[in-house]
Design a protein around this motif. Sequence first.
Motif, PDB file in Angstrom:
ATOM      1  N   GLU A  13       0.838  -1.201   0.000  1.00 21.85           N
ATOM      2  CA  GLU A  13       0.000   0.000   0.000  1.00 21.85           C
ATOM      3  C   GLU A  13       0.874   1.252   0.000  1.00 21.85           C
ATOM      4  O   GLU A  13       0.613   2.206  -0.742  1.00 21.85           O
ATOM      5  CB  GLU A  13      -0.913  -0.023   1.221  1.00 21.85           C
ATOM      6  CG  GLU A  13      -2.058   0.973   1.171  1.00 21.85           C
ATOM      7  CD  GLU A  13      -3.171   0.560   0.211  1.00 21.85           C
ATOM      8  OE1 GLU A  13      -4.024   1.421  -0.099  1.00 21.85           O
ATOM      9  OE2 GLU A  13      -3.184  -0.606  -0.225  1.00 21.85           O
ATOM     10  N   LEU A  14       1.915   1.241   0.815  1.00 26.20           N
ATOM     11  CA  LEU A  14       2.825   2.385   0.863  1.00 26.20           C
ATOM     12  C   LEU A  14       3.623   2.504  -0.427  1.00 26.20           C
ATOM     13  O   LEU A  14       3.893   3.603  -0.912  1.00 26.20           O
ATOM     14  CB  LEU A  14       3.775   2.244   2.060  1.00 26.20           C
ATOM     15  CG  LEU A  14       3.129   2.375   3.442  1.00 26.20           C
ATOM     16  CD1 LEU A  14       4.127   1.993   4.532  1.00 26.20           C
ATOM     17  CD2 LEU A  14       2.611   3.786   3.668  1.00 26.20           C
ATOM     18  N   ARG A  15       3.998   1.359  -0.995  1.00 23.74           N
ATOM     19  CA  ARG A  15       4.731   1.381  -2.257  1.00 23.74           C
ATOM     20  C   ARG A  15       3.879   1.986  -3.381  1.00 23.74           C
ATOM     21  O   ARG A  15       4.365   2.780  -4.195  1.00 23.74           O
ATOM     22  CB  ARG A  15       5.152  -0.031  -2.652  1.00 23.74           C
ATOM     23  CG  ARG A  15       5.996  -0.073  -3.937  1.00 23.74           C
ATOM     24  CD  ARG A  15       5.825  -1.405  -4.632  1.00 23.74           C
ATOM     25  NE  ARG A  15       6.321  -2.498  -3.834  1.00 23.74           N
ATOM     26  CZ  ARG A  15       7.611  -2.849  -3.770  1.00 23.74           C
ATOM     27  NH1 ARG A  15       8.506  -2.192  -4.469  1.00 23.74           N
ATOM     28  NH2 ARG A  15       7.995  -3.851  -3.020  1.00 23.74           N
ATOM     29  N   ALA A  16       2.609   1.598  -3.421  1.00 22.86           N
ATOM     30  CA  ALA A  16       1.717   2.095  -4.474  1.00 22.86           C
ATOM     31  C   ALA A  16       1.523   3.605  -4.373  1.00 22.86           C
ATOM     32  O   ALA A  16       1.343   4.285  -5.390  1.00 22.86           O
ATOM     33  CB  ALA A  16       0.367   1.380  -4.390  1.00 22.86           C
ATOM     34  N   ALA A  17       1.584   4.128  -3.141  1.00 18.08           N
ATOM     35  CA  ALA A  17       1.358   5.561  -2.942  1.00 18.08           C
ATOM     36  C   ALA A  17       2.632   6.381  -3.096  1.00 18.08           C
ATOM     37  O   ALA A  17       2.563   7.602  -3.259  1.00 18.08           O
ATOM     38  CB  ALA A  17       0.762   5.811  -1.563  1.00 18.08           C
ATOM     39  N   ALA A  18       3.795   5.732  -2.998  1.00 20.53           N
ATOM     40  CA  ALA A  18       5.080   6.448  -3.029  1.00 20.53           C
ATOM     41  C   ALA A  18       5.208   7.313  -4.279  1.00 20.53           C
ATOM     42  O   ALA A  18       4.730   6.941  -5.354  1.00 20.53           O
ATOM     43  CB  ALA A  18       6.223   5.438  -2.965  1.00 20.53           C
ATOM     44  N   PRO A  19       5.797   8.518  -4.149  1.00 19.02           N
ATOM     45  CA  PRO A  19       6.469   9.046  -2.955  1.00 19.02           C
ATOM     46  C   PRO A  19       5.540   9.746  -1.965  1.00 19.02           C
ATOM     47  O   PRO A  19       5.999  10.311  -0.987  1.00 19.02           O
ATOM     48  CB  PRO A  19       7.476  10.022  -3.551  1.00 19.02           C
ATOM     49  CG  PRO A  19       6.779  10.560  -4.758  1.00 19.02           C
ATOM     50  CD  PRO A  19       5.992   9.396  -5.309  1.00 19.02           C
ATOM     51  N   ARG A  20       4.228   9.745  -2.229  1.00 21.12           N
ATOM     52  CA  ARG A  20       3.293  10.357  -1.287  1.00 21.12           C
ATOM     53  C   ARG A  20       3.262   9.568   0.014  1.00 21.12           C
ATOM     54  O   ARG A  20       3.571   8.379   0.034  1.00 21.12           O
ATOM     55  CB  ARG A  20       1.883  10.408  -1.869  1.00 21.12           C
ATOM     56  CG  ARG A  20       1.726  11.309  -3.088  1.00 21.12           C
ATOM     57  CD  ARG A  20       0.283  11.349  -3.558  1.00 21.12           C
ATOM     58  NE  ARG A  20      -0.200  10.021  -3.956  1.00 21.12           N
ATOM     59  CZ  ARG A  20      -1.043   9.283  -3.253  1.00 21.12           C
ATOM     60  NH1 ARG A  20      -1.510   9.722  -2.082  1.00 21.12           N
ATOM     61  NH2 ARG A  20      -1.440   8.091  -3.692  1.00 21.12           N
ATOM     62  N   SER A  21       2.858  10.221   1.097  1.00 24.45           N
ATOM     63  CA  SER A  21       2.714   9.542   2.382  1.00 24.45           C
ATOM     64  C   SER A  21       1.236   9.290   2.658  1.00 24.45           C
ATOM     65  O   SER A  21       0.355   9.947   2.098  1.00 24.45           O
ATOM     66  CB  SER A  21       3.334  10.375   3.508  1.00 24.45           C
ATOM     67  OG  SER A  21       2.704  11.648   3.581  1.00 24.45           O
TER      68      SER A  21
END
Length: 247
Positions: A13-21
């Motif tokens: 989930e964090l990878r898909a959103a990267a570089p956003r937090s």
Amino acid sequence: MNRTARLYALVEELRAAAPRSLTVGALAARFEVSTRTVQRDLQALMETGVPVRTTPGRGGGWSIDPDMTLPPIHFTPEEASALAAALAAADASTPYAGAVRTAAQKIAAAMTGPASAAAQELAARIVTLPSPSDTTVRTAVERALTTNTVLRLSYTDAAGNDSDRVVEPAGLLTADGRWYLIAWCRTRQAGRGFRLDRITAAAPTTEQAHPHDLTELLRGSAAAGAMQPTTLAPLTPRLEKPKAPLR
């Protein structure tokens, strides 16, 4: 969703959103768990070396460096079982044993389907007799190898003779379940092999060691025929073939 699956899903989930937090609240809603559970999970990821980080304040949240994470890995069940067996062989006396544990956690989080099930099933059927290990010595050796710095050590040889040495590490040799530090010994002015479980004390220094060729240090010794394990070949930097001269 069990915790192992959720940890893997959090990373993705964090990878898909990267570089956003993403905020803890958004992650909690996504996985239908409490914010406290998400906080614990993110802390667990950090402790195992996953490159997640938090940005405080308005607009902040959690993010991940996508270049430092593993995508889903499609191992066959046999490959996954082989990894489980290899990781089990890395006991407390093995160089970089601590890093092996965190690497295993990352690999496990990246495995899916039958491969993951096969690794877990085999792991449940492997046991080991713990061996005594001086982590201070092992850590000093690891640091000297990683930073290419001089190492001061106390050593007991096969005949029971004690000596203090100043060495310049060149590499590691493994044979018959034993690990040896191969180094240029300043005390003896020659290449020497030091069995890790016979090093009684080791003190790292900040002095840079001279580069030494591992093959040359082994030349003329009982380990002169040592070769790189074929399983490590994919990790070895490949030298580019020289380009043909222009005509």
